[in-house]
Design a protein around this motif. Sequence first.
Motif, PDB file in Angstrom:
ATOM      1  N   GLY A 259      -6.526  11.271   2.694  1.00 12.66           N
ATOM      2  CA  GLY A 259      -7.562  10.233   2.659  1.00 12.66           C
ATOM      3  C   GLY A 259      -7.416   9.277   1.482  1.00 12.66           C
ATOM      4  O   GLY A 259      -8.250   8.393   1.297  1.00 12.66           O
TER       5      GLY A 259
ATOM      6  N   ARG B 169      -2.794   2.653  11.903  1.00 14.93           N
ATOM      7  CA  ARG B 169      -4.074   3.356  12.147  1.00 14.93           C
ATOM      8  C   ARG B 169      -4.996   3.247  10.937  1.00 14.93           C
ATOM      9  O   ARG B 169      -6.202   3.041  11.072  1.00 14.93           O
ATOM     10  CB  ARG B 169      -3.821   4.825  12.470  1.00 14.93           C
ATOM     11  CG  ARG B 169      -3.748   5.103  13.975  1.00 14.93           C
ATOM     12  CD  ARG B 169      -3.914   6.576  14.260  1.00 14.93           C
ATOM     13  NE  ARG B 169      -2.879   7.372  13.618  1.00 14.93           N
ATOM     14  CZ  ARG B 169      -1.692   7.627  14.159  1.00 14.93           C
ATOM     15  NH1 ARG B 169      -1.385   7.137  15.347  1.00 14.93           N
ATOM     16  NH2 ARG B 169      -0.806   8.347  13.521  1.00 14.93           N
TER      17      ARG B 169
ATOM     18  N   ARG C  72      -1.998  11.920   3.725  1.00 11.59           N
ATOM     19  CA  ARG C  72      -2.884  12.618   4.662  1.00 11.59           C
ATOM     20  C   ARG C  72      -4.012  13.380   3.973  1.00 11.59           C
ATOM     21  O   ARG C  72      -4.458  14.408   4.450  1.00 11.59           O
ATOM     22  CB  ARG C  72      -2.094  13.554   5.598  1.00 11.59           C
ATOM     23  CG  ARG C  72      -0.997  12.831   6.371  1.00 11.59           C
ATOM     24  CD  ARG C  72      -0.360  13.721   7.395  1.00 11.59           C
ATOM     25  NE  ARG C  72      -1.318  14.101   8.437  1.00 11.59           N
ATOM     26  CZ  ARG C  72      -1.617  13.351   9.487  1.00 11.59           C
ATOM     27  NH1 ARG C  72      -1.025  12.197   9.654  1.00 11.59           N
ATOM     28  NH2 ARG C  72      -2.496  13.768  10.375  1.00 11.59           N
TER      29      ARG C  72
ATOM     30  N   ASN D 120       5.302   1.739  12.048  1.00 12.29           N
ATOM     31  CA  ASN D 120       4.547   2.463  11.013  1.00 12.29           C
ATOM     32  C   ASN D 120       3.131   2.772  11.518  1.00 12.29           C
ATOM     33  O   ASN D 120       2.135   2.202  11.089  1.00 12.29           O
ATOM     34  CB  ASN D 120       4.499   1.638   9.727  1.00 12.29           C
ATOM     35  CG  ASN D 120       4.094   2.468   8.519  1.00 12.29           C
ATOM     36  OD1 ASN D 120       3.578   3.582   8.673  1.00 12.29           O
ATOM     37  ND2 ASN D 120       4.313   1.935   7.336  1.00 12.29           N
TER      38      ASN D 120
ATOM     39  N   GLY E 237      -5.108   6.947   1.037  1.00 10.89           N
ATOM     40  CA  GLY E 237      -4.817   5.607   1.553  1.00 10.89           C
ATOM     41  C   GLY E 237      -6.098   4.902   1.976  1.00 10.89           C
ATOM     42  O   GLY E 237      -6.305   3.725   1.670  1.00 10.89           O
TER      43      GLY E 237
ATOM     44  N   VAL F 121       0.892  -1.168   0.000  1.00 11.46           N
ATOM     45  CA  VAL F 121       0.000   0.000   0.000  1.00 11.46           C
ATOM     46  C   VAL F 121       0.922   1.207   0.000  1.00 11.46           C
ATOM     47  O   VAL F 121       1.813   1.300   0.848  1.00 11.46           O
ATOM     48  CB  VAL F 121      -0.891   0.052   1.264  1.00 11.46           C
ATOM     49  CG1 VAL F 121      -1.816   1.254   1.207  1.00 11.46           C
ATOM     50  CG2 VAL F 121      -1.702  -1.231   1.433  1.00 11.46           C
TER      51      VAL F 121
ATOM     52  N   VAL G  53       1.221   5.605  -0.952  1.00  8.36           N
ATOM     53  CA  VAL G  53       0.676   6.888  -1.403  1.00  8.36           C
ATOM     54  C   VAL G  53       1.848   7.855  -1.569  1.00  8.36           C
ATOM     55  O   VAL G  53       2.702   7.963  -0.676  1.00  8.36           O
ATOM     56  CB  VAL G  53      -0.340   7.456  -0.377  1.00  8.36           C
ATOM     57  CG1 VAL G  53      -0.845   8.829  -0.814  1.00  8.36           C
ATOM     58  CG2 VAL G  53      -1.509   6.492  -0.180  1.00  8.36           C
TER      59      VAL G  53
END
Length: 144
Positions: free
Chosen positions: A79, A113, A77, A108, A81, A69, A71
């Motif tokens: 959204g 989160r 930051r 990480n 992801g 995954v 970005v």
Amino acid sequence: MTLREMTVEDLDQVMELERDLFPVPWTREGYFTFLIRQDTMFLAVEEKGEILAYCGVLMVLDEGDVLNVAVKRDRQREGIGRFLMESLIRLAGEQGVTTLHLEVRKSNETAIRLYERTGFARDGIRRNYYTDPAEDAVLMTAKF
Ligand SMILES: CC(C)(COP(=O)(O)OP(=O)(O)OC[C@H]1O[C@@H](n2cnc3c(N)ncnc32)[C@H](O)[C@@H]1OP(=O)(O)O)[C@@H](O)C(=O)NCCC(=O)NCCS
């Protein structure tokens, strides 16, 4: 911003992001091998011809392993992801996947989160799983 399947033509851009974002990046050959397999799905988020984010999953029957995954650094930051993970979960679900597994570096926190927000829970630790630097992996699973 559009979501689509990653193709071999995307690999130049993907490799650039990969090298910027990961201490031990996947190689182009690695990507190529996984991209052409029938049991994988790689998604890319694109804006005006530029790849902003991507992820991949390896699927066996009703289980999937999230492979990566990512970005782009200056678009984190926002959204993206979360959008990517939710899309992966939905599209893998359409292919019959009801359980997803992944591993992530213990440090990480942003990624952990993100995974927790998208339905994953921690279910183990794999000691010294990562190198450069050596680090434990947190194992996470989601059932849908
Ligand atoms: C982990 C990663 C994929 C997260 O992608 P992202 O697009 O930044 O994720 P999101 O924007 O959905 O969420 C990340 C954070 O941004 C916050 N955020 C999202 N939209 C926001 C906005 N509009 N304004 C402010 N903050 C926002 C989220 O609340 C979240 O905050 P948190 O860190 O406190 O949980 C990305 O940081 C990345 O590529 N890292 C490097 C590669 C990597 O570690 N990949 C995972 C390997 S397992």
